[in-house]
Structure formats: structure tokens, C-alpha cells
Write a protein that holds these residues in place. Structure first.
Motif, mmCIF file in Angstrom:
data_model
loop_
_atom_site.group_PDB
_atom_site.id
_atom_site.type_symbol
_atom_site.label_atom_id
_atom_site.label_comp_id
_atom_site.label_asym_id
_atom_site.label_seq_id
_atom_site.Cartn_x
_atom_site.Cartn_y
_atom_site.Cartn_z
ATOM 1 N N LYS A 1 -7.770 4.742 0.147
ATOM 2 C CA LYS A 1 -8.093 3.398 0.659
ATOM 3 C C LYS A 1 -9.599 3.133 0.507
ATOM 4 O O LYS A 1 -10.009 2.007 0.218
ATOM 5 C CB LYS A 1 -7.670 3.263 2.130
ATOM 6 C CG LYS A 1 -6.162 3.368 2.375
ATOM 7 C CD LYS A 1 -5.345 2.266 1.736
ATOM 8 C CE LYS A 1 -5.396 0.974 2.488
ATOM 9 N NZ LYS A 1 -4.457 -0.035 1.922
ATOM 10 N N ASN B 1 7.401 2.258 12.705
ATOM 11 C CA ASN B 1 6.087 2.380 13.332
ATOM 12 C C ASN B 1 6.203 3.231 14.590
ATOM 13 O O ASN B 1 7.303 3.579 15.036
ATOM 14 C CB ASN B 1 5.501 0.988 13.636
ATOM 15 C CG ASN B 1 6.373 0.190 14.578
ATOM 16 O OD1 ASN B 1 6.626 0.593 15.706
ATOM 17 N ND2 ASN B 1 6.872 -0.953 14.099
ATOM 18 N N ALA C 1 0.855 -1.194 0.000
ATOM 19 C CA ALA C 1 0.000 0.000 0.000
ATOM 20 C C ALA C 1 0.886 1.237 0.000
ATOM 21 O O ALA C 1 2.056 1.171 0.372
ATOM 22 C CB ALA C 1 -0.899 0.014 1.238
ATOM 23 N N TYR C 2 0.302 2.334 -0.429
ATOM 24 C CA TYR C 2 0.926 3.647 -0.246
ATOM 25 C C TYR C 2 0.531 4.078 1.161
ATOM 26 O O TYR C 2 -0.639 4.399 1.404
ATOM 27 C CB TYR C 2 0.394 4.624 -1.296
ATOM 28 C CG TYR C 2 1.018 5.996 -1.223
ATOM 29 C CD1 TYR C 2 1.926 6.420 -2.193
ATOM 30 C CD2 TYR C 2 0.706 6.868 -0.190
ATOM 31 C CE1 TYR C 2 2.498 7.689 -2.116
ATOM 32 C CE2 TYR C 2 1.277 8.126 -0.102
ATOM 33 C CZ TYR C 2 2.168 8.521 -1.074
ATOM 34 O OH TYR C 2 2.739 9.769 -1.005
ATOM 35 N N THR C 3 1.464 4.052 2.104
ATOM 36 C CA THR C 3 1.112 4.269 3.516
ATOM 37 C C THR C 3 1.667 5.583 4.096
ATOM 38 O O THR C 3 1.532 5.820 5.303
ATOM 39 C CB THR C 3 1.614 3.098 4.394
ATOM 40 O OG1 THR C 3 3.014 2.925 4.157
ATOM 41 C CG2 THR C 3 0.878 1.815 4.088
ATOM 42 N N VAL D 1 1.054 8.689 5.014
ATOM 43 C CA VAL D 1 -0.220 9.410 5.203
ATOM 44 C C VAL D 1 -0.076 10.908 4.915
ATOM 45 O O VAL D 1 -0.922 11.495 4.223
ATOM 46 C CB VAL D 1 -0.733 9.173 6.646
ATOM 47 C CG1 VAL D 1 -1.961 10.017 6.930
ATOM 48 C CG2 VAL D 1 -1.037 7.694 6.853
ATOM 49 N N THR E 1 -8.125 0.504 6.263
ATOM 50 C CA THR E 1 -7.654 1.275 7.412
ATOM 51 C C THR E 1 -8.778 1.939 8.194
ATOM 52 O O THR E 1 -9.850 2.239 7.636
ATOM 53 C CB THR E 1 -6.680 2.367 6.896
ATOM 54 O OG1 THR E 1 -6.396 3.283 7.938
ATOM 55 C CG2 THR E 1 -7.273 3.155 5.739
ATOM 56 N N ASN F 1 -3.284 2.532 -4.052
ATOM 57 C CA ASN F 1 -4.280 2.069 -3.072
ATOM 58 C C ASN F 1 -5.652 1.751 -3.671
ATOM 59 O O ASN F 1 -6.479 1.124 -3.017
ATOM 60 C CB ASN F 1 -4.445 3.107 -1.958
ATOM 61 C CG ASN F 1 -3.217 3.187 -1.074
ATOM 62 O OD1 ASN F 1 -2.378 2.282 -1.095
ATOM 63 N ND2 ASN F 1 -3.090 4.245 -0.304
ATOM 64 N N TYR G 1 -4.934 9.855 1.939
ATOM 65 C CA TYR G 1 -4.648 8.432 2.172
ATOM 66 C C TYR G 1 -5.948 7.671 2.435
ATOM 67 O O TYR G 1 -6.223 6.642 1.798
ATOM 68 C CB TYR G 1 -3.689 8.290 3.362
ATOM 69 C CG TYR G 1 -3.557 6.881 3.899
ATOM 70 C CD1 TYR G 1 -2.870 5.896 3.185
ATOM 71 C CD2 TYR G 1 -4.118 6.521 5.128
ATOM 72 C CE1 TYR G 1 -2.762 4.593 3.687
ATOM 73 C CE2 TYR G 1 -4.003 5.236 5.633
ATOM 74 C CZ TYR G 1 -3.326 4.274 4.903
ATOM 75 O OH TYR G 1 -3.228 2.995 5.399
#
Ligand code: NAP
Length: 315
Positions: A133, A168, A64-66, A68, A105, A82, A129
Motif C-alpha cells: 500500500k 470484517n 485492493a489486495y486486502t 493481510v 491504510t 496495490n 500488505y
């Protein structure tokens, strides 16, 4: 069975690799993990070529393109990865009768609800983002709804606050706690930290019985561990777990200041409430007789975070 996993190098992709190393899923399966270098999801033709060549019966999209905040500056790319890429996967799966597992998400919600969101609650993402999604969710559902040939099955797992092998929040807090004594952490946004390992285990059990696909009800499932917390309480737990583990930190619980989100502006707005109800997934796991078989389904989020922090110090 041919199993294709996108997103090999991400947090969830790495957890899936470990899950598929277990004897439970090794026998009779031909599993291919691909990263960006083998298949760039920004190019639909690369996805199609891979699918037509490998012919998977099970596709897992952990990519995914995460980014944000960065997504606010490059919406086309976020939507391509996404929404566009999952659409290509879904069209293939629906056409050839394959199974698609995809991830979404908590950011599809605006966070204004009191209490936990269910799968049927109205979605209303705040940033690019989340919108990308959301578009991915719609594209998958539409592809399966409009398939004219063999129709496969799909599950979209909405999860939140993921941590595993990769960047994270927990890792950032532990790094900062080593570098400085004072930390400021948001205490008015709520959600559930989700271990990538826990998520990988749940989705593999749901979809597979060794080398046989299970027939589950297609649709969206919220997938997070039991419990809920705030970013501040999560930071405190991670720091306490590290201290209990004998790690040397500059920060302590007393020096982690709680602040409102309004004092920590970011490019993309975040939902204040990310709590997700997992009742639908619990019911489906019960229907399939899996609740008692899943080793960690009922392990609360805080126990999992403490184990993760200890695991980090040994690696
Ligand atoms: N992380 C969270 O807190 C969170 C929260 C809620 C939902 N989710 C969802 O959970 C899923 C897994 O997240 P995660 O934490 O494992 O994400 P992650 O660690 O950021 O991994 C995402 C992976 O996608 C790959 N990717 C990105 N663009 C690509 C492209 N153009 N072509 C091929 N691969 C590409 C990345 O490749 P590179 O390694 O080459 O960059 C990376 O390996 C995602 O669907 C995400 O939206 C995550």
C-alpha cells in the motif's frame, strides 16, 4: 461525467454503489462499477483498455489486495494489485486531467508513535500488505508529479478497521458470540473502526458537487470517524449492541477476555497504534464549505457501530 469505480464487490465498493444511488449524484453522471470479472487488476492491459474505452473523468479505486496475512506468502500479487494497478490509473488520470480517488491504510505505519498519526508522519510498514500500500501511495504521487500533459488531481484516503457489506471484525465477533460463550480479544492495539458507508459519503462529497468535480488539494488524507478504541472495546460494544437489540448470544461482556496482541500471533505483524488524525481532511472540508453539509462527518465511531449492528440483524 463518466465515473469509473473499481472494486464493485468489496465493502467500500458496495457502500459507493449505495452512495451513488442517491439522487445527489445520479443526475448527469454515467457511472460504471467494475469487479474482478470485468477487469482483473493483476493485468495492467485490462485496466488500460477499460480506461481508454470508457474515458472516465473521475476514477475511484476501491479495489485492493486486502488479505493481510496471505500477502506475506504472495508479495508479487499484493504489489501488483496495490501498487501496479493504482500506478496505471494514476498515469491515466494525470495524463488526461482526470481525478483519482484511492484508498490506503493505517498499516503503512509501524504503530510506535504515541498519539494520532498525521499525514506527514514517517511511514514504516511492518508487513507485505502495508509495504504494497505504501508503494501504491508513492506510485500515485509520482505519476501526478511527473505528468507532462494535463495534470489532474488525486486524493489518497488512509483509513482503518473498515466494516460494511463483507467480511470484517464486527461480523466475526458477532458470529463467534453466537457460537461460543468465551471469546479472547486483543486489548492493546488501538485504532478507529470506519464504516464503509461513512467513508463513501465523505469521499463522494469531497470530490463531487452533483455532476461537477470539486477542486480539492491533491495529496493524502486520513479519513476515519471521531474517537478511538481497542479491538476488545469494539468487540464489547458490538456484543452489547446485539444484546440490546434482542439478539441471542452465548457470549456476554463478562465472557470477552482481554488479551495482549502477543498472545494472538498472526502471520503479518500489525501496528499497535493505528490512530489517525483527521485534521487535514477537516480543514479541506471546511475550505470547501462541506462540513455542515456532510450528514455524518461528526458522528462518532461508536454510534456508527451500534447502528451497523442493528442494521445487520435486520438484513
Ligand atoms: N478492510 C479494512 O479493514 C481496511 C483497513 C484500512 C484500509 N483499507 C483499504 O480500504 C479499501 C477498501 O477496502 P475493503 O474493506 O472494501 O476491501 P475488500 O472488502 O477486501 O474489497 C476489496 C475488493 O478488491 C477486489 N480485488 C482484489 N483483487 C482484485 C483483482 N486482482 N482484480 C480486481 N479486483 C480485485 C476484490 O474483488 P473480489 O470481490 O472479486 O475478491 C474486492 O471486491 C482498500 O484500499 C483497503 O486497502 C481497508
Amino acid at each position: 461525467m463518466n465515473i469509473l469505480v473499481f472494486g464493485r464487490d468489496g465493502q467500500l465498493g458496495q457502500a459507493l454503489q449505495k452512495q451513488f444511488q442517491s439522487v445527489l449524484f445520479q443526475k448527469g453522471n454515467n457511472i460504471l462499477f467494475v469487479g474482478r470479472s470485468e477487469c482483473d487488476l493483476g493485468y495492467p492491459s485490462q485496466i488500460t483498455n477499460l480506461l481508454e474505452g470508457f474515458k472516465p473523468q473521475l476514477l475511484i479505486n476501491a479495489a485492493a489486495y486486502t488479505a493481510v496475512d496471505q500477502a506475506e506468502k504472495e508479495p508479487e500479487l499484493a504489489f501488483a494489485i496495490n501498487a501496479g494497478a493504482p500506478e496505471v490509473m494514476a498515469v491515466y488520470a494525470a495524463h488526461y486531467g482526470a481525478t483519482l480517488l484511492h484508498f490506503s491504510t493505517d498499516y503503512v505505519f509501524d504503530g510506535s508513535k504515541q498519539g494520532a498519526y498525521t499525514e506527514s508522519d514517517k511511514i514504516s510498514p511492518l508487513g507485505v500488505y502495508g509495504k504494497s500500500k505504501e508503494a501504491g501511495e508513492h506510485a500515485i504521487a509520482k505519476a501526478f508529479k511527473t505528468a507532462t500533459e494535463k495534470s489532474g488531481q488525486f486524493a489518497i484516503f488512509r483509513t482503518s478497521w473498515v466494516y460494511g457489506d463483507g467480511r470484517n471484525f464486527i461480523r466475526t465477533i458477532l458470529r463467534l458470540a453466537k457460537e461460543r460463550s468465551m471469546l479472547r480479544v486483543i486489548n492493546d492495539q488501538y485504532g478507529v473502526p470506519t464504516s464503509a458507508a461513512w467513508l463513501a459519503e465523505v469521499v463522494c462529497y469531497l470530490a463531487l458537487n452533483t455532476n461537477q468535480l470539486r477542486e480539492f488539494h491533491s495529496g493524502i488524507y486520513h479519513a476515519v470517524p471521531r474517537g478511538e478504541t481497542s479491538w476488545h472495546a469494539l468487540a464489547c460494544l458490538a456484543v452489547q449492541a446485539a444484546l440490546d437489540d434482542g439478539q441471542e448470544l452465548q457470549a456476554s461482556l463478562a465472557t470477552i477476555a482481554p488479551i495482549p496482541a502477543s498472545e494472538y500471533p498472526m502471520a503479518a505483524p500489525r501496528p499497535m497504534n493505528s490512530r489517525l488524525s483527521t485534521t487535514r481532511l477537516q480543514i479541506e472540508l471546511e475550505r470547501l464549505g462541506l462540513v455542515s453539509k456532510l450528514p455524518h462527518w461528526n458522528t462518532p465511531w461508536d454510534e456508527q457501530v451500534v447502528s451497523y449492528v442493528k442494521h445487520l440483524s435486520k438484513n
